[in-house]
Design an enzyme around this catalytic site. Structure first.
Site, PDB file in Angstrom:
ATOM      1  N   ARG A  30      -6.996  12.878   1.023  1.00 14.59           N
ATOM      2  CA  ARG A  30      -5.595  13.287   1.890  1.00 14.59           C
ATOM      3  C   ARG A  30      -4.560  12.987   1.475  1.00 14.59           C
ATOM      4  NH1 ARG A  30      -6.913  10.072   7.417  1.00 14.59           N
ATOM      5  NH2 ARG A  30      -8.957  10.925   7.237  1.00 14.59           N
ATOM      6  N   ASP A  77      -0.069   4.361  -0.022  1.00 12.71           N
ATOM      7  CA  ASP A  77      -0.771   5.697   0.241  1.00 12.71           C
ATOM      8  C   ASP A  77       0.197   6.889   0.999  1.00 12.71           C
ATOM      9  OD1 ASP A  77      -3.234   4.575  -0.449  1.00 12.71           O
ATOM     10  OD2 ASP A  77      -3.627   4.104   1.425  1.00 12.71           O
ATOM     11  N   HIS A  78       1.047   6.085   1.807  1.00 11.73           N
ATOM     12  CA  HIS A  78       1.840   7.350   2.298  1.00 11.73           C
ATOM     13  C   HIS A  78       2.978   7.940   1.587  1.00 11.73           C
ATOM     14  CE1 HIS A  78      -0.903   6.686   5.770  1.00 11.73           C
ATOM     15  NE2 HIS A  78      -0.671   5.396   5.871  1.00 11.73           N
ATOM     16  N   HIS A 132      -5.663   3.599  -1.582  1.00 11.60           N
ATOM     17  CA  HIS A 132      -6.962   4.012  -1.095  1.00 11.60           C
ATOM     18  C   HIS A 132      -7.329   5.540  -1.514  1.00 11.60           C
ATOM     19  CE1 HIS A 132      -9.431   4.431   2.726  1.00 11.60           C
ATOM     20  NE2 HIS A 132     -10.272   4.655   1.866  1.00 11.60           N
ATOM     21  N   GLU A 145      -8.914   0.674  -2.659  1.00  9.96           N
ATOM     22  CA  GLU A 145      -9.562   0.570  -1.733  1.00  9.96           C
ATOM     23  C   GLU A 145     -10.632   1.734  -1.789  1.00  9.96           C
ATOM     24  OE1 GLU A 145      -7.061   0.918   1.615  1.00  9.96           O
ATOM     25  OE2 GLU A 145      -6.282  -1.063   1.231  1.00  9.96           O
ATOM     26  N   THR A 181      -6.649   6.687  10.467  1.00  7.67           N
ATOM     27  CA  THR A 181      -6.732   5.596   9.127  1.00  7.67           C
ATOM     28  C   THR A 181      -8.203   4.708   9.270  1.00  7.67           C
ATOM     29  OG1 THR A 181      -5.358   3.583   8.582  1.00  7.67           O
ATOM     30  CG2 THR A 181      -5.453   3.991  10.915  1.00  7.67           C
ATOM     31  N   THR A 182      -8.150   3.893   8.683  1.00  7.82           N
ATOM     32  CA  THR A 182      -9.611   2.922   8.643  1.00  7.82           C
ATOM     33  C   THR A 182      -9.693   2.163   9.897  1.00  7.82           C
ATOM     34  OG1 THR A 182      -8.999   2.471   6.057  1.00  7.82           O
ATOM     35  CG2 THR A 182     -10.759   1.516   7.167  1.00  7.82           C
ATOM     36  N   GLU A 200     -11.004  -9.395   2.943  1.00  9.78           N
ATOM     37  CA  GLU A 200      -9.786  -9.040   3.428  1.00  9.78           C
ATOM     38  C   GLU A 200     -10.095  -8.904   5.158  1.00  9.78           C
ATOM     39  OE1 GLU A 200      -7.638  -5.852   1.875  1.00  9.78           O
ATOM     40  OE2 GLU A 200      -6.654  -5.548   3.839  1.00  9.78           O
ATOM     41  N   HIS A 244      -3.831  -4.475   7.782  1.00  6.16           N
ATOM     42  CA  HIS A 244      -3.971  -3.299   8.447  1.00  6.16           C
ATOM     43  C   HIS A 244      -3.149  -3.628   9.815  1.00  6.16           C
ATOM     44  CE1 HIS A 244      -5.908   0.441   9.015  1.00  6.16           C
ATOM     45  NE2 HIS A 244      -5.812   0.192  10.261  1.00  6.16           N
ATOM     46  N   GLY A 245      -2.215  -2.748   9.992  1.00  7.58           N
ATOM     47  CA  GLY A 245      -1.385  -2.525  11.027  1.00  7.58           C
ATOM     48  C   GLY A 245      -0.295  -3.684  11.230  1.00  7.58           C
ATOM     49  N   ASN A 260       0.817  -1.246  -0.094  1.00 11.44           N
ATOM     50  CA  ASN A 260       0.112   0.219   0.246  1.00 11.44           C
ATOM     51  C   ASN A 260       0.983   1.252   0.021  1.00 11.44           C
ATOM     52  OD1 ASN A 260      -1.444   2.429   1.283  1.00 11.44           O
ATOM     53  ND2 ASN A 260      -3.148   0.968   1.640  1.00 11.44           N
ATOM     54  N   GLY A 318       1.021  -1.241   4.288  1.00 13.27           N
ATOM     55  CA  GLY A 318       1.576  -0.018   3.803  1.00 13.27           C
ATOM     56  C   GLY A 318       2.392   0.722   4.761  1.00 13.27           C
ATOM     57  N   HIS A 319       1.886   1.139   5.782  1.00 12.48           N
ATOM     58  CA  HIS A 319       2.536   2.072   6.725  1.00 12.48           C
ATOM     59  C   HIS A 319       3.898   1.558   7.240  1.00 12.48           C
ATOM     60  CE1 HIS A 319       3.300   4.197  10.627  1.00 12.48           C
ATOM     61  NE2 HIS A 319       2.840   5.422   9.964  1.00 12.48           N
ATOM     62  N   ARG A 353       3.451  18.598   1.558  1.00 12.60           N
ATOM     63  CA  ARG A 353       4.464  20.021   1.098  1.00 12.60           C
ATOM     64  C   ARG A 353       3.767  20.530  -0.068  1.00 12.60           C
ATOM     65  NH1 ARG A 353       9.421  21.200   3.005  1.00 12.60           N
ATOM     66  NH2 ARG A 353       9.273  21.133   5.349  1.00 12.60           N
ATOM     67  N   ARG A 371      -9.354   8.309  -0.893  1.00 11.66           N
ATOM     68  CA  ARG A 371     -10.228   8.546   0.194  1.00 11.66           C
ATOM     69  C   ARG A 371     -11.246   9.820  -0.233  1.00 11.66           C
ATOM     70  NH1 ARG A 371      -8.797   6.627   5.386  1.00 11.66           N
ATOM     71  NH2 ARG A 371     -10.410   7.883   6.252  1.00 11.66           N
TER      72      ARG A 371
HETATM   73  N1  PXP Z   1      -5.898  -3.097   3.940  1.00 11.24           N
HETATM   74  C1  PXP Z   1      -6.826  -2.090   3.994  1.00 11.24           C
HETATM   75  C2  PXP Z   1      -8.332  -2.548   3.592  1.00 11.24           C
HETATM   76  C3  PXP Z   1      -6.580  -0.959   4.656  1.00 11.24           C
HETATM   77  O1  PXP Z   1      -7.781   0.208   4.730  1.00 11.24           O
HETATM   78  C4  PXP Z   1      -5.332  -0.229   4.900  1.00 11.24           C
HETATM   79  C5  PXP Z   1      -4.942   0.934   5.308  1.00 11.24           C
HETATM   80  O2  PXP Z   1      -5.280   1.838   4.459  1.00 11.24           O
HETATM   81  C6  PXP Z   1      -4.168  -1.411   4.651  1.00 11.24           C
HETATM   82  C7  PXP Z   1      -4.589  -2.633   4.387  1.00 11.24           C
HETATM   83  C8  PXP Z   1      -2.855  -1.213   5.192  1.00 11.24           C
HETATM   84  O3  PXP Z   1      -2.793  -0.846   6.414  1.00 11.24           O
HETATM   85  P1  PXP Z   1      -1.612  -0.216   7.105  1.00 11.24           P
HETATM   86  O4  PXP Z   1      -1.048   0.980   6.315  1.00 11.24           O
HETATM   87  O5  PXP Z   1      -1.662  -0.224   8.708  1.00 11.24           O
HETATM   88  O6  PXP Z   1      -0.238  -1.459   6.805  1.00 11.24           O
END
Ligand code: PXP
Length: 246
Positions: free
Chosen positions: A50, A10-11, A44, A71, A101-102, A152, A191-192, A8, A214-215, A19, A46
């Site tokens: 963001r 996103d970040h 994702h 997502e 976050t979600t 998921e 997630h996480g 992921n 992701g994170h 910036r 959103r």
């Molecule tokens: N899966 C889904 C459905 C999510 O919404 C997210 C967060 O965007 C992730 C996975 C990834 O989560 P993380 O960034 O905590 O790894």
């Protein structure tokens, strides 16, 4: 087969949006992650934009060589963009503007009417439909009835627990994964998850076919580079060498 890794990104966009610069570029990040072994790129879009922007989705649709997993919330505007750009997979997630976050899985009872109307539209366009759910067998059965092809499992609760407190949640995830499989759907989790907590899940729940992370990968990338961060996470999806235990 080892579970697949969806990265992921996103970040990467979060950093760019902080910036208002052109860098770092999610398209470049996706290519680098794929080169390092990512099996899928997850983003994702959103409603508050963001991080990932509409233009990113369109560009990534053209450049991603593996699979693009979008997502999204059950929001008309985002559904329109998804049907127009045609990612390989859409994952429906709950979304609240004020959340960091979600938080939590989709409320399938609340979302059922909308899902039953739009899932066929995605499937007609050969877009795989995944639902992000808590490890709850009733919700999973309902998702199957609504036409979902993939579930998921939300691993957020697992990720927050200390290593010594994880047993019950792993049992819940195991039961959910077995149920998803018995209904003929693909089992995904996310997630996480990070470099510390992933391996236990991989060992304990072999039904999980794919992880979306992701994170922790993007955070690690700031120290070792994105390619190395992806490679390290891929390694955690491989079986431990014989004689080595956690
Ligand atoms: N899966 C889904 C459905 C999510 O919404 C997210 C967060 O965007 C992730 C996975 C990834 O989560 P993380 O960034 O905590 O790894």
């Amino acid at each position: 087969m080892n579970p697949l890794l969806g990265v992921n990104i996103d970040h990467i966009a979060t950093l760019r949006q902080a910036r208002g610069t052109r860098y770092p570029d999610p398209v470049a990040a996706a290519a680098m992650a794929e080169e390092a072994g990512a099996d899928q790129i997850t983003i994702h879009l959103r409603e508050d934009r963001r991080h990932i922007q509409d233009a990113d989705v369109r560009l990534l649709r053209k450049t991603v060589m593996t699979q693009l997993n979008l997502e999204m919330a059950l929001a008309d505007e985002i559904i329109e963009i998804a049907l127009e750009t045609r990612p390989d997979v859409v994952t429906f997630v709950p979304e609240r503007r004020e959340e960091v976050t979600t938080e939590g899985g989709l409320n399938i009872v609340k979302a059922a009417k909308q899902l039953s109307a739009i899932i066929p539209k995605f499937k007609e366009n050969s877009i795989v439909v995944s639902l992000f759910l808590e490890p709850d067998t009733l919700a999973i059965s309902r998702a199957k009835e609504l036409g979902a092809q993939t579930i998921e499992i939300h691993t957020g609760r697992y990720a927050e627990l200390a290593p010594t407190e994880r047993t019950d949640e792993i049992t819940r995830i195991k039961a959910a994964a077995a149920h998803i499989k018995s209904l003929g759907m693909r089992v995904v989790a996310g997630h996480g998850l990070n470099y510390e907590n992933l391996r236990t899940l991989v060992r304990e729940v072999p039904e999980i076919e794919e992880y979306n992370i992701g994170h922790s990968i993007i955070a690690r990338a700031s120290f070792v580079g994105l390619a190395q961060a992806v490679r390290e996470m891929k390694q955690l999806l491989e079986p431990l060498p014989t004689g080595v235990s956690l």
